[in-house]
Design an enzyme around this catalytic site. Sequence first.
Site, short mmCIF file in Angstrom:
data_model
loop_
_atom_site.label_atom_id
_atom_site.label_comp_id
_atom_site.label_asym_id
_atom_site.label_seq_id
_atom_site.Cartn_x
_atom_site.Cartn_y
_atom_site.Cartn_z
CG ASP A 29 -1.82 1.04 0.77
OD1 ASP A 29 -3.31 0.34 1.11
OD2 ASP A 29 -1.81 2.36 1.10
CB ILE A 30 0.67 4.30 -2.19
CG1 ILE A 30 1.61 5.16 -2.80
CG2 ILE A 30 -0.50 4.99 -1.73
CD1 ILE A 30 1.38 5.81 -4.29
CG ASN A 85 -12.53 -0.32 3.87
OD1 ASN A 85 -12.85 -1.00 4.92
ND2 ASN A 85 -11.36 0.37 3.75
CD GLN A 92 -15.24 -0.19 -2.42
OE1 GLN A 92 -16.20 -0.42 -2.23
NE2 GLN A 92 -14.31 -0.79 -3.50
CG HIS A 98 -8.65 -2.59 -2.42
ND1 HIS A 98 -9.62 -2.02 -3.02
CD2 HIS A 98 -8.58 -1.97 -1.31
CE1 HIS A 98 -9.90 -0.79 -2.41
NE2 HIS A 98 -9.26 -0.99 -1.16
CG HIS A 100 -6.89 -2.68 3.04
ND1 HIS A 100 -6.03 -1.55 2.78
CD2 HIS A 100 -8.03 -2.45 2.76
CE1 HIS A 100 -6.83 -0.87 2.27
NE2 HIS A 100 -7.91 -1.26 2.36
P1 5GP Z 1 -9.90 1.74 0.56
O1 5GP Z 1 -10.20 2.78 1.15
O2 5GP Z 1 -10.38 1.89 -0.85
O3 5GP Z 1 -10.21 0.14 1.03
O4 5GP Z 1 -8.38 1.72 0.46
C1 5GP Z 1 -7.65 2.17 -0.83
C2 5GP Z 1 -6.26 1.94 -0.64
O5 5GP Z 1 -5.26 1.93 -1.68
C3 5GP Z 1 -5.55 2.88 0.45
O6 5GP Z 1 -5.02 2.23 1.85
C4 5GP Z 1 -4.47 3.74 -0.17
O7 5GP Z 1 -3.39 4.26 0.20
C5 5GP Z 1 -4.15 2.59 -1.41
N1 5GP Z 1 -3.70 3.18 -2.79
C6 5GP Z 1 -4.60 4.13 -3.40
N2 5GP Z 1 -3.73 4.44 -4.63
C7 5GP Z 1 -2.79 3.51 -4.43
C8 5GP Z 1 -1.65 3.46 -5.42
O8 5GP Z 1 -1.68 3.97 -6.57
N3 5GP Z 1 -0.69 2.41 -5.16
C9 5GP Z 1 -0.81 1.68 -4.01
N4 5GP Z 1 0.19 1.07 -3.86
N5 5GP Z 1 -1.75 1.97 -3.19
C10 5GP Z 1 -2.69 2.77 -3.61
#
Ligand code: 5GP
Length: 115
Positions: A29-30, A85, A92, A98, A100
Amino acid sequence: MECIFCKISKGEIKSRKIYENKNFFSIFDINPVSEGHSLVISKEHFENFLDLRNNLGDDLIECVKETISIIKKEKPFEGFNLVNNNSEVAGQIVKHFHLHIIPRRKGEKLKSHLF
Ligand code: 5GP
Ligand code: ZN
């Protein structure tokens, strides 16, 4: 505009893949909430968990387990949380399935909340 995880899946945005099989891949994760925080992402675009085809279950489980085993060697941890999420109201942000993987270690506080 195409989604960010589709671009990573197709290799249009370069990203180090931790592990991949026919239907899923994993990346770090970034914006990690703990060291080694990773994402298991479907190669195909599905908006959320409910949209996944039922026959993808085996590959999803395999990708999660293999990813955990690889990151555990790189950045050891004692436990982990799996978080998924679904929809904005549940936190989300990226509308492409995805899961985590959040490594947990004694005394290590999470850097932020995921939902
Ligand atoms: P969500 O809240 O949708 O479950 O989480 C999305 C996750 O994707 C976040 O933890 C965010 O840091 C990660 N993320 C978003 N864009 C990128 C990206 O371009 N590369 C990576 N490696 N992670 C990302
Ligand atoms: Zn997508």
